[in-house]
Design an enzyme around this catalytic site. Structure first.
Site: not given
Ligand code: COA
Length: 376
Positions: A81, A321
């Site tokens: 990252c 991100h």
């Molecule tokens: N913050 C706010 N809303 C979020 C979100 C976040 N991080 N991630 C997803 N959403 C929302 C989407 O917009 C969607 O909303 P909607 O239903 O109104 O359209 C809903 O949540 C579901 O989205 P979805 O894509 O199905 O979520 P997901 O369960 O597949 O993924 C996480 C959610 C948290 C697992 C994913 O965002 C993630 O892995 N984040 C971390 C990424 C990471 O690790 N980066 C590197 C860091 S070192």
């Protein structure tokens, strides 16, 4: 060293593929710098998981496809990252050789399934003690949050305020992943648990996007922003080898080097872009970089009108991100602020800005300090 031009795309789940995103960011930066492709002496491309998610590894070789006739040196830089920060650091070391260097970062993530993205992101962690045990990134940062709560008597409410501020700022940033998403405190506190104690709204999202900078050896005009310092540090990859999960050794080291090289103190910083891949990391990073005592970051006023505005555009949390682009986008946000061109999210009289970009759970970090204004 100066930043002469900036460009970035919107962040979010976008239709464009990586080459189109790269092109758009590059075009923005080159036009902003008022130079042509012939003026660019070299190009550094930042990308983390294009090889795993898109089978696109040789991204540096995409540049001549986007800028026909371009045959200057292009290299790809990867540091999880912190790839964007590492690309910038590399460019600052090369600038003695060239008048202008293009630094561009991209990531295309949303086309893949969440499980595939989570697996690819986990490759930034230790194989034996983390990946094989299921310690994906939300779990790693949840461990840090749990230990932080236990040591300093903090709670999820302290994290929720970080997310609330980021979503507020993202609503002022039309390019943000979550621009137009209204998020209230109760939405954060009631959002699904991803890995206790972290909830959905504590996490940065899975975003596509690109960002670019033109770095120049000489200053051409008052809009050019000086790079006072850009310093990198590394640490062991595994959380289990770190003595303390409540502070970031790699951030402390990179920040100390950056402040020493810039010859300024923490009080001189007017705003900061801090690596908030999870809300807990904004708090831990601010403390580790010396902006307050350990455990005291929740008491800092980091709002746009406060003494130390942090993540003015929504941070990774709400601006988005797209990994390879994130560390470079942090610099585009600082440049806008230091040129006094940040519109509704402008920090009054911003002159000195800091960007902090972490790789993985703290295996690498880059801290950069910029200065803008007529007399830099
Ligand atoms: N913050 C706010 N809303 C979020 C979100 C976040 N991080 N991630 C997803 N959403 C929302 C989407 O917009 C969607 O909303 P909607 O239903 O109104 O359209 C809903 O949540 C579901 O989205 P979805 O894509 O199905 O979520 P997901 O369960 O597949 O993924 C996480 C959610 C948290 C697992 C994913 O965002 C993630 O892995 N984040 C971390 C990424 C990471 O690790 N980066 C590197 C860091 S070192």
């Amino acid at each position: 060293m100066f930043i002469k031009g900036i460009g970035r795309t919107k962040f979010g789940a976008l239709n464009e593929e990586a080459p189109a995103l790269l092109y758009s960011a590059i075009l923005g930066a080159v036009r902003d710098a008022r130079i042509g492709p012939d003026d660019i002496g070299a190009c550094i491309v930042s990308n983390f998981i294009g090889a795993q998610l898109e089978n696109r590894a040789h991204m540096n070789s995409l540049i001549p496809c986007l800028l026909p006739g371009f045959d200057k040196p292009c290299i790809r830089v990867e540091s999880a990252c912190a790839s964007g920060g590492a690309a910038l650091w590399t460019a600052t070391k090369m600038l003695g050789e060239f008048d202008n260097i293009l630094v561009v970062g991209v990531e295309k993530m949303s086309a893949a399934k969440s499980s595939a993205v989570t697996g690819a992101l986990a490759s930034a962690g230790d194989v034996e003690s983390e990946q094989r045990q299921g310690v994906v990134f939300p779990a790693a940062y949840a461990l840090m949050a749990s230990e932080y709560f236990a040591r300093y008597g903090r709670s999820p409410a302290d994290l929720a305020r970080v997310a609330l501020k980021s979503h507020h700022n993202a609503n002022l940033n039309p390019l943000a992943h979550f621009y137009h998403k209204t998020v209230r405190l109760q939405d954060i506190e009631n959002s699904p648990v991803v890995c206790s104690p972290l909830r959905l709204l504590d996490c940065s999202p899975i975003s596509d996007g690109a960002a670019a900078l033109v770095l120049s050896r000489a200053r051409a005009g008052p809009r050019d922003v000086r790079i006072l310092s850009c310093e990198m540090a590394t640490d062991v990859i595994a959380l289990s080898q770190r003595p303390d999960l409540t502070s970031s050794r790699v951030s402390r080291t990179a920040a100390k080097r950056a402040f020493d090289a810039a010859g300024i103190g923490r009080d001189d910083v007017d705003l900061a872009q801090v690596h908030d891949c999870f809300t807990i990391n904004e708090l831990i990073s601010l403390e580790s970089m010396g902006f307050c005592e350990p455990g005291a970051a929740p008491q800092l006023d980091t709002s746009l009108g406060g003494p130390l505005p942090v993540n003015t555009d929504g941070g990774l949390k709400a601006d988005g991100h797209p990994i390879g682009a994130s560390g470079i986008a942090q610099l585009t946000k600082l440049v806008l602020q230091l040129r006094q061109e940040a519109g509704a999210r402008q920090v009054r009289d911003a002159r000195i800005g800091l960007a902090h970009n972490i790789g993985g759970s703290g295996g690498s970090a880059v801290v950069s300090i910029l200065k803008g204004g007529p007399d830099v």
